[in-house]
Design a protein around this motif. Structure first.
Motif, PDB file in Angstrom:
ATOM      1  N   ASP A  67      -5.918  18.804 -15.679  1.00 37.12           N
ATOM      2  CA  ASP A  67      -7.153  18.085 -16.407  1.00 37.12           C
ATOM      3  C   ASP A  67      -7.957  19.232 -17.274  1.00 37.12           C
ATOM      4  N   ILE A  68      -8.069  20.465 -16.649  1.00 37.89           N
ATOM      5  CA  ILE A  68      -8.736  21.571 -17.094  1.00 37.89           C
ATOM      6  C   ILE A  68      -7.985  22.072 -18.240  1.00 37.89           C
ATOM      7  N   ALA A  69      -6.662  22.233 -17.925  1.00 39.92           N
ATOM      8  CA  ALA A  69      -5.671  22.756 -18.972  1.00 39.92           C
ATOM      9  C   ALA A  69      -5.477  21.798 -20.169  1.00 39.92           C
ATOM     10  N   GLY A  70      -5.674  20.427 -20.053  1.00 41.65           N
ATOM     11  CA  GLY A  70      -5.520  19.416 -21.018  1.00 41.65           C
ATOM     12  C   GLY A  70      -6.803  19.498 -21.998  1.00 41.65           C
ATOM     13  N   ARG A  71      -7.995  20.040 -21.621  1.00 46.01           N
ATOM     14  CA  ARG A  71      -9.011  20.178 -22.674  1.00 46.01           C
ATOM     15  C   ARG A  71      -8.894  20.902 -23.871  1.00 46.01           C
ATOM     16  N   ALA A  72      -7.794  21.501 -23.751  1.00 45.81           N
ATOM     17  CA  ALA A  72      -7.636  22.343 -25.175  1.00 45.81           C
ATOM     18  C   ALA A  72      -6.997  21.515 -26.205  1.00 45.81           C
TER      19      ALA A  72
END
Length: 75
Positions: free
Chosen positions: A47-52
């Motif tokens: 989820d954190i990585a997908g914020r990009a």
């Protein structure tokens, strides 16, 4: 994404090895709880990585793991 299962497997293996080193042995129940925690961390890291705003790679998930661990610790 290709390789994300490898990241998850490595995370689980590392967490299980660390727990076994601390306790000397692991019950099946404890090992299952560790595996579930690793899966949760992997999901949070994704989820954190997908914020990009771009497709997420296994490397992105791996790089986001420290932030995911920090997020869980702050809860």
């Amino acid at each position: 994404t290709a390789g994300s299962g490898d990241v998850l497997t490595g995370l689980m293996a590392g967490m299980l090895a660390a727990a076994r080193a601390r306790t000397g042995s692991l019950s099946l129940n404890y090992a299952a709880r560790i595996a579930a925690a690793a899966a949760g961390l992997h999901g949070i890291a994704g989820d954190i990585a997908g914020r990009a705003g771009r497709p997420v790679t296994a490397h992105d998930i791996l790089e986001a793991l420290p932030d995911a661990i920090g997020q869980v610790r702050r809860r």
